[in-house]
Scaffold this active site. Structure first.
Site: not given
Ligand code: UD1
Length: 345
Positions: A39, A62, A86, A129, A154, A158, A185, A205, A237
């Site tokens: 990405n 990786d 990552a 996050s 996701y 975290k 954010n 986003n 946010r």
């Protein structure tokens, strides 16, 4: 600080990673990147060099490749620590491909921790996050605010990663010193417009969607709901400039180095402490860039929380870090970056 301490930056070619490598270089650290470019783009390395005069060393691969991780630690000699970015980060995709997310995000952390243990590397900064707070009962959220059941795989990776770190430091003979930074954010781009966010496909986003709409790549932005219990009805946010966020990593690293040798885990909110609504973000974008944005009000997006913003006293006090850049600046820089990408003068 002695110069040229070496830090491994996993995902260092990505959005937050690349900005952090710039700040590390500028603070006199030597960043070594591992990135599989799933990405991100290879060209970012050259751009980091343009900004800082230093081309970071990069290993393409990786973090789930245990052999590669061992080879890197072997070849590079002692790392002063690791900053672990990552990971996969698309909420919607994580619902569709939960195993990919659990495997990639958790397995890579486990491999990293094992490799750090084997090579006696203690210091770790982990990307977490504010998603772990879910819909908070009280605002602003502090690090003590309760974690809520994650809305997505996701988000769960975290939450679980934080637990893995918390348990690992308690292990017998653990020498791990770890902090998790709970990002609010992240938006914006480097003010040089040389690095920024490169969303794959249609952005999820808000800010990349805004800039792509302004650039004519998207017809219009949909505001996901204006019937929330907020002053203008749209979600709130805590938008933080990515350069401020990157600097928090350097401070977190210094903090780790200033602690004793006992293993520990700690958590820090990384936000501005201020909440802005979606409509405020749009209006600010229009104002600072002298543009009109084509937008419409649509349905709520499922899984969105109504309002979340940080209390940042702990980061200010212990990390000696504070966000300095405004929402205006972040939205100017976001547009500067989009203009560069879209070749707009
Ligand atoms: C999202 C993730 C969060 C993750 C973060 C990473 C969800 C539910 N949450 O946060 O777990 O850590 O990204 O950056 O996906 N909005 C619009 N129109 C758009 C896009 C967004 O109105 O086209 C609104 C959203 O409803 C939200 C705000 O803009 O109120 C910010 O959205 P976004 O940028 O996707 O971030 P989060 O949802 O806060």
């Amino acid at each position: 600080m002695s110069k040229s301490k070496k830090i491994l930056v996993t995902g260092g070619a990505g959005f937050i990673g690349s900005h952090t490598v710039v700040e590390l270089n500028q603070a006199g650290y030597e960043a070594v990147i591992i990135d599989n470019f799933s990405n991100s783009e290879k060209g970012v390395i050259e751009q980091i060099e343009k900004i800082t005069g230093i081309a970071p060393k990069i290993y393409e691969g990786d973090c789930n490749d245990i052999q590669l991780m061992q080879n890197i630690f072997d070849q590079e000699g002692l790392f002063a620590g690791v900053i672990h970015f990552a990971a996969y980060k698309a909420v919607g995709e994580s619902v569709e491909k939960p195993l990919d997310y659990y495997h990639n995000n958790l397995n890579s952390l486990l491999i990293l921790l094992r490799t750090m243990e084997n090579f006696k590397v203690s210091n770790l900064v982990f990307s977490s996050s504010c998603t772990v707070y879910g819909e908070p009962d009280l605002l602003p959220v502090t690090e003590e605010s309760p974690k809520k059941q994650a809305e997505s795989p996701y988000g769960n990776t975290k939450a679980i990663s934080e637990e893995i770190l918390e348990d690992t430091v308690k292990g017998k003979n653990s020498n791990l010193k770890a902090v998790a930074l709970r990002y609010f954010n992240p938006i914006g781009a480097h003010p040089s417009s040389l690095i920024g966010e490169l969303p794959l496909g249609v952005p999820n986003n808000l800010v990349p969607f805004i800039t792509q709409t302004a650039a004519g790549l998207r017809e219009r932005l949909t505001v996901f709901g204006d019937d929330y219990n907020t002053p203008d009805g749209t979600c709130i946010r805590d938008y933080i400039h990515v350069v401020d966020l990157a600097k928090a990593h350097v401070k977190a690293f210094e903090y780790l180095e200033n602690q004793g040798n006992d293993s520990f885990f700690d958590l820090f909110n990384v936000g501005t402490g201020k909440g802005n609504s979606v409509l405020e973000a749009i209006k600010t974008f229009e104002q600072v860039n002298g543009l009109k944005l084509n937008y419409t009000i649509g349905q709520r997006r499922s899984g969105d929380v109504e309002k979340v913003f940080a209390k940042v006293d702990k980061s200010e006090k212990l990390l000696n870090w504070k966000a300095e850049l405004s929402l205006d600046q972040a939205l100017k820089d976001a547009w500067g970056w989009q203009k560069k990408l879209s070749n707009i003068k």
